[in-house]
Design an enzyme around this catalytic site. Sequence first.
Site, PDB file in Angstrom:
ATOM      1  N   ASP A 264      -6.502   6.508   2.002  1.00  0.00           N
ATOM      2  CA  ASP A 264      -6.684   7.863   1.487  1.00  0.00           C
ATOM      3  C   ASP A 264      -7.097   7.903   0.019  1.00  0.00           C
ATOM      4  O   ASP A 264      -6.959   8.932  -0.637  1.00  0.00           O
ATOM      5  CB  ASP A 264      -5.407   8.674   1.694  1.00  0.00           C
ATOM      6  CG  ASP A 264      -4.198   8.074   0.971  1.00  0.00           C
ATOM      7  OD1 ASP A 264      -4.295   6.945   0.465  1.00  0.00           O
ATOM      8  OD2 ASP A 264      -3.144   8.747   0.922  1.00  0.00           O
TER       9      ASP A 264
ATOM     10  N   ASP B  28      -2.950   3.920   4.245  1.00  0.00           N
ATOM     11  CA  ASP B  28      -3.477   5.216   4.685  1.00  0.00           C
ATOM     12  C   ASP B  28      -4.983   5.367   4.508  1.00  0.00           C
ATOM     13  O   ASP B  28      -5.576   6.298   5.046  1.00  0.00           O
ATOM     14  CB  ASP B  28      -2.783   6.359   3.942  1.00  0.00           C
ATOM     15  CG  ASP B  28      -1.324   6.516   4.330  1.00  0.00           C
ATOM     16  OD1 ASP B  28      -0.916   5.921   5.338  1.00  0.00           O
ATOM     17  OD2 ASP B  28      -0.592   7.222   3.608  1.00  0.00           O
TER      18      ASP B  28
ATOM     19  N   ARG C 168       9.844   2.215  -7.341  1.00  0.00           N
ATOM     20  CA  ARG C 168       9.543   3.482  -8.006  1.00  0.00           C
ATOM     21  C   ARG C 168       9.951   3.390  -9.469  1.00  0.00           C
ATOM     22  O   ARG C 168      10.873   2.659  -9.820  1.00  0.00           O
ATOM     23  CB  ARG C 168      10.304   4.638  -7.351  1.00  0.00           C
ATOM     24  CG  ARG C 168       9.885   4.916  -5.923  1.00  0.00           C
ATOM     25  CD  ARG C 168      10.645   6.113  -5.364  1.00  0.00           C
ATOM     26  NE  ARG C 168      10.297   6.383  -3.976  1.00  0.00           N
ATOM     27  CZ  ARG C 168       9.244   7.101  -3.600  1.00  0.00           C
ATOM     28  NH1 ARG C 168       8.451   7.627  -4.528  1.00  0.00           N
ATOM     29  NH2 ARG C 168       8.998   7.302  -2.316  1.00  0.00           N
TER      30      ARG C 168
ATOM     31  N   THR D 216      -3.290   0.535  -0.002  1.00  0.00           N
ATOM     32  CA  THR D 216      -2.478   1.499   0.731  1.00  0.00           C
ATOM     33  C   THR D 216      -2.960   1.539   2.165  1.00  0.00           C
ATOM     34  O   THR D 216      -4.163   1.551   2.425  1.00  0.00           O
ATOM     35  CB  THR D 216      -2.563   2.918   0.134  1.00  0.00           C
ATOM     36  OG1 THR D 216      -1.974   3.857   1.038  1.00  0.00           O
ATOM     37  CG2 THR D 216      -3.990   3.335  -0.143  1.00  0.00           C
TER      38      THR D 216
ATOM     39  N   GLN E  41       4.338  -0.339  10.603  1.00  0.00           N
ATOM     40  CA  GLN E  41       2.907  -0.372  10.299  1.00  0.00           C
ATOM     41  C   GLN E  41       2.602  -0.956   8.920  1.00  0.00           C
ATOM     42  O   GLN E  41       1.463  -1.322   8.635  1.00  0.00           O
ATOM     43  CB  GLN E  41       2.328   1.046  10.379  1.00  0.00           C
ATOM     44  CG  GLN E  41       2.392   1.640  11.764  1.00  0.00           C
ATOM     45  CD  GLN E  41       2.297   3.155  11.741  1.00  0.00           C
ATOM     46  OE1 GLN E  41       1.213   3.725  11.833  1.00  0.00           O
ATOM     47  NE2 GLN E  41       3.434   3.818  11.620  1.00  0.00           N
TER      48      GLN E  41
ATOM     49  N   ARG F  82       0.395  10.400   5.676  1.00  0.00           N
ATOM     50  CA  ARG F  82       1.082  11.612   5.210  1.00  0.00           C
ATOM     51  C   ARG F  82       0.102  12.727   4.868  1.00  0.00           C
ATOM     52  O   ARG F  82       0.308  13.887   5.206  1.00  0.00           O
ATOM     53  CB  ARG F  82       1.940  11.283   3.985  1.00  0.00           C
ATOM     54  CG  ARG F  82       2.832  12.439   3.534  1.00  0.00           C
ATOM     55  CD  ARG F  82       3.740  12.001   2.403  1.00  0.00           C
ATOM     56  NE  ARG F  82       4.564  10.864   2.779  1.00  0.00           N
ATOM     57  CZ  ARG F  82       5.289  10.152   1.921  1.00  0.00           C
ATOM     58  NH1 ARG F  82       5.286  10.457   0.638  1.00  0.00           N
ATOM     59  NH2 ARG F  82       6.007   9.130   2.349  1.00  0.00           N
TER      60      ARG F  82
ATOM     61  N   ASP G  82      -3.116   6.041  -5.692  1.00  0.00           N
ATOM     62  CA  ASP G  82      -3.494   6.995  -6.734  1.00  0.00           C
ATOM     63  C   ASP G  82      -2.453   7.108  -7.840  1.00  0.00           C
ATOM     64  O   ASP G  82      -2.780   7.177  -9.026  1.00  0.00           O
ATOM     65  CB  ASP G  82      -3.725   8.381  -6.125  1.00  0.00           C
ATOM     66  CG  ASP G  82      -5.059   8.482  -5.404  1.00  0.00           C
ATOM     67  OD1 ASP G  82      -5.912   7.599  -5.619  1.00  0.00           O
ATOM     68  OD2 ASP G  82      -5.251   9.439  -4.628  1.00  0.00           O
TER      69      ASP G  82
ATOM     70  N   GLY H  34       3.721   2.009  -2.243  1.00  0.00           N
ATOM     71  CA  GLY H  34       4.085   1.435  -0.951  1.00  0.00           C
ATOM     72  C   GLY H  34       3.398   0.099  -0.737  1.00  0.00           C
ATOM     73  O   GLY H  34       2.243  -0.083  -1.111  1.00  0.00           O
TER      74      GLY H  34
END
Length: 321
Positions: free
Chosen positions: A131, A129, A74, A127, A253, A173, A105, A13
């Site tokens: 995360d 997030d 992708r 990213t 976002q 997510r 990741d 992303g």
Amino acid sequence: MVQKTIGVLTSGGDAPGMNAAVRSVVRAALKKGFRVLGIQRGYNGLIHGEMQEMNMRSVSDIIHRGGTILYTARCLEFKEEAGVLKAVQVCKEQGIDGIVVIGGDGSFRGAADLSAHGIPCVGIPGTIDNDISCTDYTIGYDTAMNTAVEMIDKIRDTAQSHDRCSVVEVMGRRAGHIALNTGIACGASFIIVPEVGYHIEDVITKISAARELGKHHFIIVVAEGIGKVDEISKEIETRTGIETRGTVLGHVQRGGNPSVRDRVEATRMGYRAVELLEQGIGNRVIGIKGAEIVDYDIQEALQMKKSFDMELYHIANEISF
């Protein structure tokens, strides 16, 4: 002495600040006398040889732009050994001595596969997030939070005008970092994240207590990993009688001009990635711990677990009404 050639790609992303990282990688490498290839559309572009040579002007006026000038896509083919071997062959044909991979990741697993086949790769965490476990901070996180806060502030204006409750879903997510911080920044009455179990009764109780203190409008922030904003909204309205609307902020976002922090951290990490490749070091992921730039073995980094700030979550619950 043979000129070293490195590639740079963005994968997964998109995140604000990726362009700043690309700019840093390109200019740092050129300053060291390297040849730089910009690989388009991530691993898909690598497999199909979609790349172009970059120069100083290639990355002019991009530090302030969202998205990624190298594009991202992708690539299911790259998840198979045959796809990896095809990418390795392209690298050999193009004389690529190493690659900087900007992504998450999944992108790092691809970088590990290439490194295992003799193409040194260095990953940069990009990213929104936040995360990725091996780093305190990922490119795009700050900008995404600021965007979410701006949008929620606008929603709150309407909620206040109509004595409504607004249930707002923000991205995240598998992680509630965006929800936690934006919820605090927006004065949310309740924050719902994947890391902490919740019951709708807890939300109703908090709203009811705030109403007794004279509050008439409410913001509930929900992480994407929880979702169900329409269900939550319907339950709140049914139980409290307060008109309740659900809003999903979505991909707004991901976009927008990167913040100062995203531009600076992306620049720092991009420069370190080039330093590692200059030394012939691959199979590493760049991270930030405290104020320091660090790097880890990719496999080690992928095994790390990221903690959720329960103390901050507790503070949010204590002061929200």
